[in-house]
Design a protein around this motif. Structure first.
Motif, PDB file in Angstrom:
ATOM      1  N   GLU A 289      -2.631 -37.352   9.249  1.00 14.49           N
ATOM      2  CA  GLU A 289      -1.763 -37.975   8.262  1.00 14.49           C
ATOM      3  C   GLU A 289      -0.525 -38.578   8.915  1.00 14.49           C
ATOM      4  O   GLU A 289      -0.267 -38.408  10.113  1.00 14.49           O
ATOM      5  N   SER A 290       0.249 -39.264   8.061  1.00 14.87           N
ATOM      6  CA  SER A 290       1.459 -39.947   8.532  1.00 14.87           C
ATOM      7  C   SER A 290       2.540 -38.932   8.904  1.00 14.87           C
ATOM      8  O   SER A 290       2.393 -37.724   8.700  1.00 14.87           O
ATOM      9  N   GLY A 291       3.657 -39.410   9.364  1.00 16.91           N
ATOM     10  CA  GLY A 291       4.702 -38.536   9.864  1.00 16.91           C
ATOM     11  C   GLY A 291       5.343 -37.669   8.801  1.00 16.91           C
ATOM     12  O   GLY A 291       5.663 -36.498   9.062  1.00 16.91           O
ATOM     13  N   SER A 292       5.514 -38.185   7.565  1.00 20.26           N
ATOM     14  CA  SER A 292       6.177 -37.395   6.510  1.00 20.26           C
ATOM     15  C   SER A 292       5.328 -36.189   6.108  1.00 20.26           C
ATOM     16  O   SER A 292       5.839 -35.067   5.959  1.00 20.26           O
ATOM     17  N   VAL A 293       4.027 -36.418   5.896  1.00 23.17           N
ATOM     18  CA  VAL A 293       3.140 -35.303   5.529  1.00 23.17           C
ATOM     19  C   VAL A 293       3.034 -34.295   6.652  1.00 23.17           C
ATOM     20  O   VAL A 293       3.057 -33.078   6.432  1.00 23.17           O
ATOM     21  N   LYS A 294       2.954 -34.795   7.866  1.00 21.40           N
ATOM     22  CA  LYS A 294       2.851 -33.887   9.013  1.00 21.40           C
ATOM     23  C   LYS A 294       4.107 -33.046   9.148  1.00 21.40           C
ATOM     24  O   LYS A 294       4.047 -31.830   9.411  1.00 21.40           O
ATOM     25  N   ARG A 295       5.270 -33.654   8.963  1.00 20.85           N
ATOM     26  CA  ARG A 295       6.521 -32.893   9.074  1.00 20.85           C
ATOM     27  C   ARG A 295       6.631 -31.849   7.959  1.00 20.85           C
ATOM     28  O   ARG A 295       7.108 -30.734   8.186  1.00 20.85           O
ATOM     29  N   LYS A 296       6.201 -32.191   6.760  1.00 22.00           N
ATOM     30  CA  LYS A 296       6.267 -31.253   5.640  1.00 22.00           C
ATOM     31  C   LYS A 296       5.381 -30.037   5.883  1.00 22.00           C
ATOM     32  O   LYS A 296       5.795 -28.888   5.652  1.00 22.00           O
ATOM     33  N   GLU A 297       4.163 -30.272   6.355  1.00 22.81           N
ATOM     34  CA  GLU A 297       3.260 -29.156   6.607  1.00 22.81           C
ATOM     35  C   GLU A 297       3.735 -28.299   7.776  1.00 22.81           C
ATOM     36  O   GLU A 297       3.596 -27.068   7.750  1.00 22.81           O
TER      37      GLU A 297
ATOM     38  N   ARG B  68       6.794 -27.790   8.591  1.00 22.11           N
ATOM     39  CA  ARG B  68       7.930 -27.001   8.108  1.00 22.11           C
ATOM     40  C   ARG B  68       7.443 -25.801   7.286  1.00 22.11           C
ATOM     41  O   ARG B  68       7.985 -24.696   7.398  1.00 22.11           O
TER      42      ARG B  68
ATOM     43  N   ASN C 229      -1.255 -31.285   0.561  1.00 21.49           N
ATOM     44  CA  ASN C 229      -1.853 -32.545   0.980  1.00 21.49           C
ATOM     45  C   ASN C 229      -3.020 -32.932   0.062  1.00 21.49           C
ATOM     46  O   ASN C 229      -3.950 -33.600   0.480  1.00 21.49           O
TER      47      ASN C 229
END
Length: 580
Positions: A183-191, A193, A326
């Motif tokens: 996935e993109s950077g926002s989804v990856k950062r959320k997961e 965290r 996700n």
């Protein structure tokens, strides 16, 4: 000589005249006999003549020469029989007896003497017992080794639910891994965290809950009287401390959760004061019911298995929660996962309950020391359907029990409020008869369904006048408060940890860790709860069992004399029952 011949002639004439008179009497007697008539004077003769006549007739007395002479004479003498003589009874009948034809002279000497048979009394017929009922109407014998699967519909639904839950968890774990990789950077950062600041706290709370569960169970087995008081008031302290800690963070989500903990702590304190007079009896029953556990060294093994399975499932479940972020509609998916986890862990608890109940019940009912492993396998297979159905009903029943106790204390004249109260209490009365937590003993012992076991168990309590005693029992409340205490301790640790690393997760993790701590602790507390249930149910089934003392009988005597007062679970509203 002339004189002599004259005498002979006179005698001959006399004898000839006598013979003619006798022949007339014989013919008259034969005619009477044919008509079935009996002379009046014949009845007045004595029994000696009767005996002589019977002998003459039976043996054909008189020989060949005198057969004709005595035949008519013997027949006529039947009229002189005693009324009790069997021959007289036969001759008194109104049936017409045919006169036999006179035998010919050539055959007279060869004709055998015919004897009249003496009737024998009819045999006395003894009454025959009624035939047994057909096999389909006979009650099936009670067996302790039933091979029938109980509540198959519930078992099928739970099996289907587990398949769907496993498929959903695996899919969400896949989605979580996909989000971390593709996935993109926002989804990856959320997961990332969530994995960093969410997963460690959940795993720590799970591990802590398992440790606390074994500590509570071991302490209750060793010091039952002390631990009842300790759990009752230590839960009040821990829930109050958790609420105050969350309020001190001064954030709306944590403030809301903190207020809920404080409200529960106040209710816990009031409940502890309300049941103070019941604690002594509860401690005594708990001590007596835990004594058989010393005879089964492996009785805790099913608890180990269930807690280990719970730890693994919660770990996968937490990863599925991360993957739900996700996927579509994350809140709905997470709520579905929470409900699935609650039902699964509750079934695990009831599997332990049924296993321990069978071991202890067979000890009380038959004096057997059965295999814990065999009982555990039986609970996982044949009785799993009842465990699944009870897992849906029992928590609702316990919640309604608390509501009903509160409604019994309400005062006021609001008609709408009391109409709702009467409706709730009517529903609860039906629920307690058709579904209660005491049913697991008969499910385990006899392999009955959940509803049938609940009805039979409650009927036993009513028969033995034990309803006020089991209604006032606080063992289930103590086990519930133990789970709340473990959950509150997990909240204190996790909330302080999360507040220092990621404040936005504090309220969510507080609720989640409390939920996990409560569920896992209740799995371990199923062991003492099952022991107490077996004590009550097996006593109700056989009060004269030598394994029971006079504890319950003395309690019943105190209740009947009024020296002990209990506040039972209300089955009807006092305001309306007293006016009717």
């Amino acid at each position: 000589m002339g004189a002599t011949e004259h005498v002979v002639d006179e005698r001959g004439n006399e004898s000839e005249g006598a013979r003619k008179m006798d022949d007339g009497k014989k013919e008259e007697g034969l005619r009477d006999l044919e008509k079935g008539e009996v002379g009046k004077n014949d009845v007045e003769d004595d029994d000696d003549d009767d005996d002589e006549d019977v002998e003459n007739v039976a043996h054909g007395h008189g020989g060949h020469g005198h057969h004709d002479e005595h035949e008519g004479f013997n027949v006529s003498r039947f009229h002189r029989l005693n009324p009790t003589n069997p021959l007289r009874i036969v001759m008194n009948s109104n049936t017409r007896v045919a006169k036999p034809p006179p035998p010919k002279k050539s055959q007279r000497s060869h004709t055998p003497t015919r004897s009249i048979p003496i009737p024998t009394p009819a045999p006395i017929q003894t009454p025959q017992p009624p035939p047994p009922p057909p096999p389909q109407q006979q009650q099936q014998p009670v067996t302790l080794n039933s091979r029938r699967y109980t509540n198959r519909i519930s078992l099928f639904i739970f099996a289907l639910h587990q398949l769907l839950a496993i498929a959903l968890v695996c899919f969400l774990v896949f989605k979580g891994i996909q989000g971390l990789v593709q996935e993109s950077g926002s989804v990856k950062r959320k997961e990332k965290r969530v994995l960093m600041y969410f997963l460690p706290q959940v795993e720590a709370a799970t591990f802590m809950s398992i440790i606390l569960a074994f500590i509570w169970q071991g302490a209750i087995r060793k010091w039952p009287t002390f631990m009842v008081h300790f759990i009752l008031w230590f839960t009040f302290v821990m829930s109050l401390a958790a609420g105050i800690l969350l309020i001190c963070f001064q954030k709306p989500p944590t403030d809301g959760v903190g207020v809920c903990f404080i409200a529960f702590a106040i209710g816990n304190g009031l409940y502890g004061c309300w049941i103070s007079h019941r604690i002594k009896f509860c401690c005594k029953v708990l001590s007596l019911s835990l004594q058989p556990m010393s005879k089964f060294s492996d009785l805790n093994r099913p608890t180990y298995y269930m807690l280990a399975a719970g730890f693994l499932w919660i770990s996968l479940w937490t990863l599925a929660v991360v993957g739900a972020l996700n996927f579509y509609f994350p809140p709905l998916v997470i709520i579905a996962l929470v409900l699935s986890l609650a039902w699964t862990t509750e079934v695990m608890r009831n599997v332990v309950n049924i296993t321990v109940s069978r071991v202890i019940a067979l000890y009380y009912l038959r004096g057997m020391q059965s295999s814990t492993q065999f009982c555990f396998l039986r609970a996982l297979t044949r009785n799993l359907g009842s465990a699944c159905l009870g897992s849906l009903f029992v928590p609702t029943i316990e919640a309604l029990r608390i509501v009903a106790r509160g409604l019994n204390l309400l005062e006021g004249e609001d008609e709408f409020m009391f109409c709702c109260a009467r409706c709730c209490l009517g529903v609860m009365q039906s629920i307690f008869r058709n579904g209660n937590s005491w049913a697991y003993v008969q499910i385990a012992a006899y392999g009955r369904g959940f509803v049938m076991a609940s009805q039979d168990t409650w009927s036993l309590f009513e028969k033995e006048d034990m309803v006020p005693i089991v209604d006032a029992d606080i063992t289930s409340s103590i086990c519930f408060l133990t789970g709340v205490c473990s959950g509150s301790m997990c909240v204190i640790v996790v909330a302080a940890w999360t507040q220092s690393v990621h404040k936005s997760f504090t309220a969510t993790l507080s609720l989640l860790t409390f939920f996990i701590g409560y569920l896992l602790t209740r799995i371990a507390m199923a062991v003492p709860h099952a022991c107490v249930s077996c004590y009550y149910v097996c006593y109700a089934e056989n009060p004269e069992n030598r394994l029971f003392d006079k504890t319950i009988k003395d309690r019943q005597a105190l209740l009947k004399t009024g020296r002990e007062v209990v506040v039972p679970t209300p089955r009807g509203l006092r305001r309306y029952t007293t006016r009717s």
